[in-house]
Design a protein around this motif. Structure first.
Motif, short mmCIF file in Angstrom:
data_model
loop_
_atom_site.label_atom_id
_atom_site.label_comp_id
_atom_site.label_asym_id
_atom_site.label_seq_id
_atom_site.Cartn_x
_atom_site.Cartn_y
_atom_site.Cartn_z
N GLN A 86 -43.91 -40.00 -71.61
CA GLN A 86 -43.77 -41.60 -71.75
C GLN A 86 -42.75 -42.18 -72.67
OE1 GLN A 86 -46.67 -43.05 -70.60
NE2 GLN A 86 -47.77 -41.07 -70.41
N ALA A 87 -42.00 -40.84 -73.22
CA ALA A 87 -40.83 -41.26 -74.27
C ALA A 87 -39.39 -42.09 -73.56
CB ALA A 87 -40.34 -40.19 -75.08
N GLY B 133 -43.18 -35.72 -82.08
CA GLY B 133 -43.83 -36.81 -82.19
C GLY B 133 -44.20 -37.83 -80.84
N GLU B 134 -43.75 -37.45 -79.72
CA GLU B 134 -43.86 -38.13 -78.68
C GLU B 134 -44.24 -37.52 -77.45
OE1 GLU B 134 -41.78 -41.85 -78.01
OE2 GLU B 134 -40.58 -41.65 -79.89
N ASP B 135 -44.90 -38.04 -76.40
CA ASP B 135 -45.13 -37.48 -75.14
C ASP B 135 -43.89 -37.49 -74.22
OD1 ASP B 135 -45.93 -36.69 -72.70
OD2 ASP B 135 -47.89 -37.79 -72.69
N PRO B 136 -43.44 -36.42 -73.99
CA PRO B 136 -42.18 -36.55 -73.16
C PRO B 136 -42.15 -37.49 -71.62
CG PRO B 136 -42.49 -34.39 -73.65
CD PRO B 136 -43.77 -34.98 -74.06
N MET C 67 -44.04 -35.32 -89.86
CA MET C 67 -44.33 -34.66 -88.47
C MET C 67 -44.59 -33.37 -88.81
SD MET C 67 -41.71 -33.82 -85.22
CE MET C 67 -40.55 -35.24 -85.96
N GLU D 164 -51.64 -31.04 -72.93
CA GLU D 164 -51.11 -31.99 -73.89
C GLU D 164 -49.87 -31.55 -74.33
OE1 GLU D 164 -54.23 -32.42 -77.13
OE2 GLU D 164 -55.77 -32.52 -75.54
N TRP E 239 -35.90 -41.64 -77.94
CA TRP E 239 -36.50 -40.30 -78.49
C TRP E 239 -35.43 -39.36 -77.63
CZ3 TRP E 239 -37.75 -37.02 -74.10
CH2 TRP E 239 -38.50 -35.99 -74.36
N ARG E 240 -34.93 -39.69 -76.47
CA ARG E 240 -34.06 -38.71 -75.78
C ARG E 240 -32.63 -38.72 -76.46
NH1 ARG E 240 -34.28 -36.74 -71.24
NH2 ARG E 240 -36.28 -37.71 -70.76
N THR F 201 -46.44 -32.90 -76.92
CA THR F 201 -45.95 -33.73 -78.09
C THR F 201 -44.41 -32.92 -78.57
OG1 THR F 201 -48.25 -34.13 -78.91
CG2 THR F 201 -46.31 -34.86 -80.27
#
Ligand SMILES: Nc1ncnc2c1ncn2[C@@H]1O[C@H](COP(=O)(O)OP(=O)(O)OP(=O)(O)O)[C@@H](O)[C@H]1O
Length: 279
Positions: A70-71, A65-68, A1, A60, A75-76, A62
């Motif tokens: 969708q995550a 490494g993730e779109d918040p 990353m 956009e 991730w949280r 990130t």
């Protein structure tokens, strides 16, 4: 990353207000990054979008490494969040609260160590409702770091802290940064940003108006210095780009300059200039 946080063209339109108006931001892993800006500038809205607590209108984003938007839970669990206002069960003790939150994370820190780090060891057995405002804020910070986050969001974390507690908090943040934690700090205390941040960004009306190291923001390092001193003829004030040369000349032959100070614009001076007509 390659980045911890990457934001391109972020916009947030509330029904009657454009709170974030095309914002770009990159935060490197391990960096301490501070967002500064007047009330209503769009800081909390931006941070809440990064945390996955608020939907964006466009752009956009990130985070780790993730779109918040969708995550999921895994991730949280890599985030630590200290919100501007937090409420906890008032009847639980400090230790019970911190231990309870530790259970939500796969690899938590030791609760007693965290309580010590935030300076609440003596209050570990006290109920939350019996704590002062500043002590409750320390509980918020404890809960933000209990999960050993890779990325820590701190929204005005030291509001209500006494000076000693702030210094203790600064040491804690420096320790976390040294361990590699990425930190996004929102604060109204410019000395706090200066002490902690590798870089700062100033937001006004939903846009970034400047970003740099605290030392260089707004051309600060290159700004003229003000040299003040007193002698038998009274007080002197001179502005110069070459203060070392001036002081060397003035003190030729070992002459002592009474009340000598050399100052450059403070971060606060630069900040107020930057937000000037944009606030
Ligand atoms: N849920 C909402 N609905 C409508 N407008 C909102 C909402 N939340 C925030 N706003 C507006 O969006 C703007 C940005 O608010 P935000 O809370 O992001 O500012 P801030 O920079 O965090 O301010 P502060 O320093 O006071 O915390 C403000 O004008 C605010 O009134």
């Amino acid at each position: 990353m390659t980045t911890a946080v990457s934001v391109r063209g972020l916009r947030k339109q509330y029904p009657d207000h454009l709170a974030v108006a095309g914002l770009d931001l990159e935060i490197a892993p391990g960096e301490v990054f501070s967002l500064l800006g007047p009330n209503g500038a769009g800081k909390t809205t931006t941070v809440e979008i990064l945390e996955g607590h608020r939907r964006r209108t466009a752009g956009e984003v990130t985070v780790l490494g993730e779109d918040p938007a969708q995550a999921g839970r895994a991730w949280r669990a890599r985030l630590g969040i200290v919100l501007q206002t937090a409420t906890h069960a008032a009847e639980l003790s400090v230790a019970e609260t911190v231990r309870h939150f530790a259970k939500y994370y796969p690899n938590p820190r030791d609760p007693d160590e965290v309580i010590e780090k935030v300076g609440l060891t003596e209050k570990a057995g006290a109920r939350i409702k019996a704590l002062s405002g500043g002590q409750r804020r320390r509980v918020d910070v404890a809960l933000g770091i209990i999960g050993r986050p890779e990325l820590l969001f701190l929204d005005e974390p030291t509001t209500g802290f006494d000076p000693e507690a702030r210094r203790q908090f600064w040491t804690l943040i420096s320790d976390l940064a040294a361990e590699g934690t990425t930190i996004l700090l929102t604060t109204h205390y410019l000395d706090e940003a200066e002490a902690l941040a590798d870089r700062v960004a100033v937001i006004a009306r939903g846009e970034i108006v400047a970003q740099d190291t605290p030392q260089n923001l707004g051309g600060r390092a290159a700004a003229e210095a003000t040299v003040r001193w007193t002698d038998e003829r009274g007080e002197h004030v001179e502005r110069t780009a070459y203060p070392t040369k001036l002081v060397t000349e003035l003190s030729a032959g070992g002459r002592e300059l009474g009340g000598l100070t050399v100052t450059r614009p403070s971060l606060e001076d630069i900040y107020l200039d930057l937000i000037g007509d944009k606030a």
